[in-house]
Scaffold this motif. Sequence first.
Motif, short mmCIF file in Angstrom:
data_model
loop_
_atom_site.label_atom_id
_atom_site.label_comp_id
_atom_site.label_asym_id
_atom_site.label_seq_id
_atom_site.Cartn_x
_atom_site.Cartn_y
_atom_site.Cartn_z
N LEU A 1 0.84 -1.19 0.00
CA LEU A 1 0.00 0.00 0.00
C LEU A 1 0.88 1.25 0.00
N GLU A 2 0.63 2.11 -0.96
CA GLU A 2 1.44 3.33 -1.09
C GLU A 2 1.13 4.35 -0.01
N ARG A 3 -0.11 4.35 0.49
CA ARG A 3 -0.53 5.32 1.52
C ARG A 3 -1.26 4.56 2.61
N VAL A 4 -0.81 4.68 3.84
CA VAL A 4 -1.37 3.87 4.93
C VAL A 4 -1.55 4.72 6.18
N ARG A 5 -2.73 4.54 6.83
CA ARG A 5 -2.96 5.09 8.16
C ARG A 5 -3.38 3.94 9.06
N VAL A 6 -2.73 3.79 10.21
CA VAL A 6 -3.02 2.68 11.12
C VAL A 6 -3.24 3.22 12.52
N ASP A 7 -4.35 2.83 13.13
CA ASP A 7 -4.60 3.11 14.54
C ASP A 7 -4.40 1.80 15.30
N LEU A 8 -3.37 1.78 16.15
CA LEU A 8 -3.02 0.54 16.84
C LEU A 8 -3.74 0.38 18.17
N ASN A 9 -4.76 1.19 18.41
CA ASN A 9 -5.43 1.18 19.71
C ASN A 9 -6.05 -0.17 20.05
N ARG A 10 -6.61 -0.86 19.02
CA ARG A 10 -7.31 -2.11 19.30
C ARG A 10 -6.55 -3.34 18.80
N ILE A 11 -5.26 -3.21 18.63
CA ILE A 11 -4.44 -4.37 18.26
C ILE A 11 -4.54 -5.42 19.37
N PHE A 12 -4.75 -6.68 18.99
CA PHE A 12 -4.94 -7.70 20.02
C PHE A 12 -4.11 -8.96 19.79
N GLU A 13 -3.52 -9.13 18.61
CA GLU A 13 -2.85 -10.39 18.30
C GLU A 13 -1.37 -10.18 18.06
N LYS A 14 -0.59 -11.19 18.36
CA LYS A 14 0.84 -11.15 18.09
C LYS A 14 1.08 -11.04 16.58
N GLY A 15 2.00 -10.19 16.21
CA GLY A 15 2.33 -10.00 14.80
C GLY A 15 1.42 -9.05 14.07
N GLN A 16 0.31 -8.63 14.70
CA GLN A 16 -0.69 -7.81 14.01
C GLN A 16 -0.17 -6.41 13.69
N ALA A 17 0.50 -5.78 14.66
CA ALA A 17 1.04 -4.44 14.44
C ALA A 17 2.10 -4.47 13.34
N TYR A 18 2.94 -5.50 13.36
CA TYR A 18 4.00 -5.61 12.34
C TYR A 18 3.41 -5.76 10.94
N VAL A 19 2.39 -6.60 10.80
CA VAL A 19 1.76 -6.79 9.49
C VAL A 19 1.20 -5.47 8.98
N ALA A 20 0.51 -4.74 9.86
CA ALA A 20 -0.13 -3.50 9.44
C ALA A 20 0.89 -2.47 8.94
N LEU A 21 1.92 -2.22 9.71
CA LEU A 21 2.87 -1.17 9.36
C LEU A 21 3.78 -1.57 8.21
N SER A 22 4.01 -2.87 8.04
CA SER A 22 4.90 -3.31 6.97
C SER A 22 4.22 -3.35 5.61
N ARG A 23 2.93 -2.97 5.53
CA ARG A 23 2.27 -2.84 4.23
C ARG A 23 2.76 -1.58 3.51
N ALA A 24 3.23 -0.59 4.28
CA ALA A 24 3.64 0.69 3.71
C ALA A 24 4.98 0.55 3.00
N THR A 25 5.20 1.40 2.03
CA THR A 25 6.46 1.40 1.28
C THR A 25 7.42 2.47 1.76
N ARG A 26 6.87 3.57 2.32
CA ARG A 26 7.71 4.70 2.72
C ARG A 26 7.23 5.28 4.05
N LEU A 27 8.17 5.75 4.85
CA LEU A 27 7.81 6.42 6.11
C LEU A 27 7.00 7.68 5.83
N GLU A 28 7.31 8.37 4.72
CA GLU A 28 6.65 9.64 4.41
C GLU A 28 5.16 9.46 4.13
N ALA A 29 4.73 8.26 3.75
CA ALA A 29 3.33 8.00 3.41
C ALA A 29 2.67 7.07 4.44
#
Length: 401
Positions: A318-346
């Motif tokens: 995903l070229e543009r990503v917004r993630v709210d980690l407030n309701r993360i509940f599973e191991k590996g879930q935060a990593y999967v979400a943020l690693s969809r992005a290609t750039r820190l700037e987006a």
Amino acid sequence: MIDGKLFDKLEYIARTLRKNNYPFGGIQLVLSGDFCQLPPVPDKSAAGAQIPACFAFDSKTWPQCVGDPIVLKKVFRQKDQKFVDMLNAMRFGKMDAQTTLSFRKLSRPVQYDDGIEPTELYPTRNEVDSANTARLAKLAGQPKDYPAKDSPGRDEHGNPFPFERVERALRDMVAPKKLPLKVGAQVMLIKNIIQGLLVNGSIGKVVGFYKPRDAVAMGAQIALPELAQGVQNNPAVEPMGTQEREQQKEQREQKLKKLLAMNTVWPAVQFANGPLMLCVPLSFESMNADGGIEAVREQVPLILAWALSIHKSQGQTLERVRVDLNRIFEKGQAYVALSRATRLEALQVLNFDPAKVRAHPRVLEWMAEHDSKVPDAPDGQVSNRHDVDIDEDLELWQDIL
């Protein structure tokens, strides 16, 4: 994400059907994946109780079927080494103060000039459906619904499969049974159209609904998958024969000719990376274990894309990503979400909490056995191989599938 119990069942079935006592009945296995991402989805017993999910490498037959793994090191999705290092820290659940600070700085808003917003990733399907439905409702006018056309595959005797089997095969199909759209709707392409330019995961906005001939007259292209010319440049793949290529070209031209004669209107999408495309229905096939077609769904290759579930985003870029980690509940879930992005700037990250960045201790233990560079399990935890840890919030998985 294959559960260890399922792996054992598949191995037994393969041996039985092939009447061959070699592991998996002598079938060569090629397995790929990242166990640091989301674990297998747990099943339920007949009484409704949660059955602990176990990883494929903890199946009874794994040692006989699989040798030492090859650890792939090169990252392709992200080019920035700083970002790669930050994601690796998340992947192994080893967050230091500097990495945590870097992620928290990503809470700032990101502005885009073309009106296409970042895709928001949520932990559960209900959150995704609510977000997309609410955003669609805010747009003016009535939605234009595009129902899918489903058809059965056929067995070895040429008979169509029964309705129940077709419904089951299409239940988890990425192409929706009904697609509601309006002008201004943010959508995601779910089919590769132009290699390297318009692919599964490309984001755009619906700008109108047009007949194919009118869309072409105004300069839009018809979104039909390009011929597989890229395969010919891959030395690992046998080049497509001239006759086969000519057949594909002729089929494509015939389909284009039929489309231009149609009076049905289809959504025209302006994609973030440039081209204006008229998105017409394409085929999505559900394959069975024998490699045959179980069912076919014809649908416009789009989904609403203001929001997407983290579970469904696995494998997406995903070229543009917004993630709210407030309701993360599973191991590996935060990593999967943020690693969809290609750039820190987006990438925008809200409510970053290092306590929710967790790697499964059993995965770290297994990886350490095969790669000396993998950190030990956090806090010295070592889970029993056949007693996989279950998160107390695991019932939330039922909202995802």
